[in-house]
Design a protein around this motif. Structure first.
Motif, PDB file in Angstrom:
ATOM      1  N   GLU A 127       1.063  -1.339  -0.239  1.00  0.00           N
ATOM      2  CA  GLU A 127       0.431  -0.103   0.399  1.00  0.00           C
ATOM      3  C   GLU A 127       1.300   1.188  -0.186  1.00  0.00           C
ATOM      4  N   VAL A 128       0.568   2.296  -0.912  1.00  0.00           N
ATOM      5  CA  VAL A 128       1.556   3.316  -0.849  1.00  0.00           C
ATOM      6  C   VAL A 128       0.665   4.946  -1.380  1.00  0.00           C
ATOM      7  N   GLU A 129       0.800   5.404  -0.795  1.00  0.00           N
ATOM      8  CA  GLU A 129       0.408   6.616  -1.037  1.00  0.00           C
ATOM      9  C   GLU A 129       1.350   8.016  -1.813  1.00  0.00           C
ATOM     10  N   PHE A 130       0.748   7.107  -3.174  1.00  0.00           N
ATOM     11  CA  PHE A 130       1.850   7.325  -4.250  1.00  0.00           C
ATOM     12  C   PHE A 130       2.384   8.986  -4.546  1.00  0.00           C
ATOM     13  N   VAL A 131       1.813   9.963  -3.577  1.00  0.00           N
ATOM     14  CA  VAL A 131       2.185  11.722  -3.730  1.00  0.00           C
ATOM     15  C   VAL A 131       2.924  11.990  -3.279  1.00  0.00           C
ATOM     16  N   HIS A 365      -7.089   1.559  -2.976  1.00  0.00           N
ATOM     17  CA  HIS A 365      -7.489   1.168  -1.465  1.00  0.00           C
ATOM     18  C   HIS A 365      -8.070   2.440  -0.618  1.00  0.00           C
ATOM     19  N   ALA A 366      -8.289   4.047  -0.925  1.00  0.00           N
ATOM     20  CA  ALA A 366      -8.284   4.801  -0.687  1.00  0.00           C
ATOM     21  C   ALA A 366      -8.994   6.132  -1.652  1.00  0.00           C
ATOM     22  N   ALA A 367      -9.741   6.613  -1.679  1.00  0.00           N
ATOM     23  CA  ALA A 367     -10.064   7.690  -2.255  1.00  0.00           C
ATOM     24  C   ALA A 367      -9.122   8.355  -2.579  1.00  0.00           C
ATOM     25  N   PRO A 368      -8.892   8.826  -3.509  1.00  0.00           N
ATOM     26  CA  PRO A 368      -8.282  10.174  -4.165  1.00  0.00           C
ATOM     27  C   PRO A 368      -8.732  11.510  -3.484  1.00  0.00           C
ATOM     28  N   VAL A 369      -8.081  12.491  -2.702  1.00  0.00           N
ATOM     29  CA  VAL A 369      -8.080  13.618  -2.685  1.00  0.00           C
ATOM     30  C   VAL A 369      -7.515  14.531  -3.198  1.00  0.00           C
ATOM     31  N   MET A 370      -8.380  16.026  -3.912  1.00  0.00           N
ATOM     32  CA  MET A 370      -8.041  16.779  -4.861  1.00  0.00           C
ATOM     33  C   MET A 370      -7.459  17.997  -4.053  1.00  0.00           C
ATOM     34  N   TRP A 371      -6.224  18.974  -4.591  1.00  0.00           N
ATOM     35  CA  TRP A 371      -6.079  19.936  -4.898  1.00  0.00           C
ATOM     36  C   TRP A 371      -7.409  20.904  -5.091  1.00  0.00           C
ATOM     37  N   ASP A 372      -7.456  22.110  -4.320  1.00  0.00           N
ATOM     38  CA  ASP A 372      -8.484  22.710  -4.431  1.00  0.00           C
ATOM     39  C   ASP A 372      -7.545  23.472  -5.131  1.00  0.00           C
ATOM     40  N   ARG A 380      -3.604  15.492  -4.035  1.00  0.00           N
ATOM     41  CA  ARG A 380      -2.746  15.546  -3.287  1.00  0.00           C
ATOM     42  C   ARG A 380      -2.767  14.814  -1.994  1.00  0.00           C
ATOM     43  N   SER A 381      -3.859  13.509  -2.355  1.00  0.00           N
ATOM     44  CA  SER A 381      -3.030  12.301  -1.797  1.00  0.00           C
ATOM     45  C   SER A 381      -4.219  11.664  -2.633  1.00  0.00           C
ATOM     46  N   LEU A 382      -3.261   9.931  -2.642  1.00  0.00           N
ATOM     47  CA  LEU A 382      -3.033   8.445  -3.895  1.00  0.00           C
ATOM     48  C   LEU A 382      -2.704   7.627  -2.914  1.00  0.00           C
ATOM     49  N   PRO A 383      -3.777   7.130  -2.614  1.00  0.00           N
ATOM     50  CA  PRO A 383      -3.430   5.903  -1.374  1.00  0.00           C
ATOM     51  C   PRO A 383      -3.612   4.706  -3.019  1.00  0.00           C
ATOM     52  N   VAL A 384      -2.459   3.377  -3.198  1.00  0.00           N
ATOM     53  CA  VAL A 384      -3.580   2.457  -4.008  1.00  0.00           C
ATOM     54  C   VAL A 384      -1.934   1.855  -3.691  1.00  0.00           C
ATOM     55  N   THR A 385      -2.757   0.292  -4.159  1.00  0.00           N
ATOM     56  CA  THR A 385      -1.747  -1.015  -3.919  1.00  0.00           C
ATOM     57  C   THR A 385      -1.368  -1.389  -5.187  1.00  0.00           C
ATOM     58  N   PHE A 386      -0.395  -1.642  -5.402  1.00  0.00           N
ATOM     59  CA  PHE A 386      -0.222  -1.766  -6.634  1.00  0.00           C
ATOM     60  C   PHE A 386       0.027  -3.582  -6.851  1.00  0.00           C
ATOM     61  N   ALA A 387      -1.144  -4.308  -7.600  1.00  0.00           N
ATOM     62  CA  ALA A 387      -1.324  -5.246  -7.354  1.00  0.00           C
ATOM     63  C   ALA A 387      -2.000  -6.140  -9.003  1.00  0.00           C
ATOM     64  N   VAL A 391      -9.647  -0.831 -10.764  1.00  0.00           N
ATOM     65  CA  VAL A 391     -10.686  -0.428 -10.523  1.00  0.00           C
ATOM     66  C   VAL A 391     -11.265   1.108 -10.483  1.00  0.00           C
ATOM     67  N   PRO A 392     -12.586   1.804 -10.953  1.00  0.00           N
ATOM     68  CA  PRO A 392     -13.194   3.207 -10.530  1.00  0.00           C
ATOM     69  C   PRO A 392     -12.980   3.122  -8.958  1.00  0.00           C
ATOM     70  N   CYS A 393     -12.226   4.743  -9.032  1.00  0.00           N
ATOM     71  CA  CYS A 393     -12.892   5.085  -7.918  1.00  0.00           C
ATOM     72  C   CYS A 393     -13.426   6.598  -6.730  1.00  0.00           C
ATOM     73  N   ALA A 394     -13.495   6.132  -6.355  1.00  0.00           N
ATOM     74  CA  ALA A 394     -14.805   8.129  -6.507  1.00  0.00           C
ATOM     75  C   ALA A 394     -13.334   9.257  -5.398  1.00  0.00           C
ATOM     76  N   THR A 395     -14.133   9.478  -4.976  1.00  0.00           N
ATOM     77  CA  THR A 395     -12.893  11.320  -4.824  1.00  0.00           C
ATOM     78  C   THR A 395     -13.609  12.046  -3.506  1.00  0.00           C
ATOM     79  N   SER A 396     -12.354  12.686  -2.628  1.00  0.00           N
ATOM     80  CA  SER A 396     -13.217  13.416  -1.689  1.00  0.00           C
ATOM     81  C   SER A 396     -11.941  14.145  -1.553  1.00  0.00           C
ATOM     82  N   THR A 397     -12.533  16.203  -1.932  1.00  0.00           N
ATOM     83  CA  THR A 397     -11.700  17.103  -1.021  1.00  0.00           C
ATOM     84  C   THR A 397     -11.741  17.347  -0.558  1.00  0.00           C
ATOM     85  N   ASP A 398     -11.769  16.841   0.911  1.00  0.00           N
ATOM     86  CA  ASP A 398     -11.092  17.193   2.359  1.00  0.00           C
ATOM     87  C   ASP A 398     -10.012  18.187   2.407  1.00  0.00           C
TER      88      ASP A 398
END
Ligand code: HEM
Length: 399
Positions: A127-131, A365-372, A380-387, A391-398
């Protein structure tokens, strides 16, 4: 042409959470309803067609990057290559372009590829936070290698850089300006240090040596070195993260990247358009795109929209890594065209070639967070697993 758009004709629409995640519906609604509209709050025209944006970038006699020419004040810290015209622009552009060309780009690309391999090694299944774990460290190391300096502390850099980016939306959010000025001053101190503390090769060494014999405006030069460093990692890191998100949203595309590395990079730049907005000031009354534009008015180019214009790009909302005709405006065009496009492209090519060859598929493995931020889009944050499965993902802008 209908003027009914589901999205208000306002630059503020670019800051909506759903637009930050996917601006394409806004781009096409604006283009189809009113592709060249007046945004009174900032006293600017907003252009969304490729032809109009390209024309503004071409007509240096009519449109300026230097707002002082229409009577606006430009703070000292913002006097840099991007914000000046001839005769101020060419001496510093020539110096930095010569410093850039003087580098051994084949050796730089080799070191970038090696850093990519080291960074991706052992990530399979992790599990990696790609950014923060891949994009930022990689792009900071690459730009510092080009400049010939030691990378600064990443915690410090990631704390000041967003304030600089925020100021690019300063017209809509004036409250962000003081923090941005303070952040630029902090980076300036590092730039001043690098003028004397650098490797014997690299862009800083070249510039420092040339300054013995060449006379250029020092404030303009130092601010331009700051923006070269800042764009060098911030724009590039945003390209890498938005590109990975594009691969997640378009399953089965990443594995085709090694077959199309050059057209693939161009397509990622077009598709992600992290530099979403460029601004110019009109110098002389003129007519463009069927509109009369008056001297002193602003012209805001929505580069992201131009890069999805169906008049230029077939099936513009599709990610096609083998797209042959791709005259995108993602690196700008003309006098102010990006100085570091080659390095940004080489790094992108190295990362996605390696990622695809390693057989990694990417699962969020979690929704990406976009910069505002509207001017410079980003994740801003893109948690992924290299597997194995995408699958497509939803988003949060928090924040
Ligand atoms: C994905 C990465 C990048 C993107 C999308 C990007 C985009 C752009 C764009 C659109 C412009 C034109 C600005 C204008 O017309 O007002 C520009 C200018 C510039 N870029 Fe980049 N850039 C990137 C990476 C870099 C890198 C790696 C460097 C440094 C090595 C760099 C240095 C510059 C400089 C110095 C300018 C100002 C050029 C001038 O005004 O003469 N950029 N960039």
């Amino acid at each position: 042409m209908s003027t009914e758009s589901p999205f208000p004709h306002s630059l503020r629409t670019l800051l909506w959470p759903e637009t930050l995640r996917n601006p394409a519906p806004v781009y096409s609604a604006w283009r189809e309803t009113d592709p060249f509209f007046w945004f009174d709050e900032l006293g600017t025209w907003v252009l969304t067609r490729h032809a109009d944006c390209a024309e503004v970038l071409r007509r240096l006699d009519l449109f300026s990057s230097d707002w002082r020419r229409v009577g606006e004040r430009l703070p000292d810290e913002l006097i840099m290559l991007q914000s000046v015209d001839p005769p101020d622009h060419p001496p510093v552009r020539r110096l930095l372009a010569a410093a850039y060309r003087a580098q051994d780009h084949a050796a730089l690309a080799g070191r970038t590829a090696e850093r990519v391999r080291r960074r991706l090694a052992g990530l399979g299944g992790a599990e990696v936070e790609f950014v923060h774990e891949v994009a930022i460290p990689l792009t900071v190391e690459t730009i510092c290698d080009l400049l010939g300096v030691d990378p600064p502390d990443l915690d410090w850099l990631t704390s000041v850089s967003p304030s600089v980016v925020d100021t690019m939306d300063g017209g809509l959010r004036p409250e962000v300006m003081p923090a941005g000025i303070a952040a630029r001053a902090e980076i300036d101190a590092v730039i001043a240090h690098w003028m004397t503390d650098h490797r014997p090769d690299g862009m800083f060494a070249f510039v420092a040596e040339k300054l013995r014999t060449v006379d250029v405006d020092r404030r303009l030069l130092l601010n331009s070195l700051r923006s070269t460093f800042h764009a060098g990692f911030e724009s590039s890191a945003r390209l890498l993260a938005l590109s990975l998100l594009a691969f997640i949203d378009n399953p089965d595309t990443l594995q085709n990247f090694p077959e199309n590395p050059d057209s693939g990079v161009e397509e990622l730049i077009r598709y992600t358009s992290q530099v979403q907005v460029l601004a110019r000031a009109c110098l002389t009354d003129t007519e463009i795109g069927g509109r009369k534009v008056r001297a002193g008015e602003g012209v805001t180019l929505i580069i992201g929209a131009a890069n999805r214009d169906p008049a230029v790009f077939a099936d513009p909302d599709a990610l096609r890594l083998d797209r042959a005709h791709n005259p995108h405006l993602g690196f700008g065009r003309g006098l102010h065209a990006c100085l570091g496009a080659g390095v940004a492209s080489a790094q992108t090519r190295a990362l996605f070639t390696e990622l695809a060859r390693a057989g990694h598929t990417v699962r969020p493995h979690a929704a990406p967070v976009m910069w505002d931020s509207g001017t410079l889009r980003g994740v801003r944050s893109l948690p992924v697993t290299f597997a194995q499965e995408v699958v497509p993902c939803a988003t949060s802008t928090d924040r």
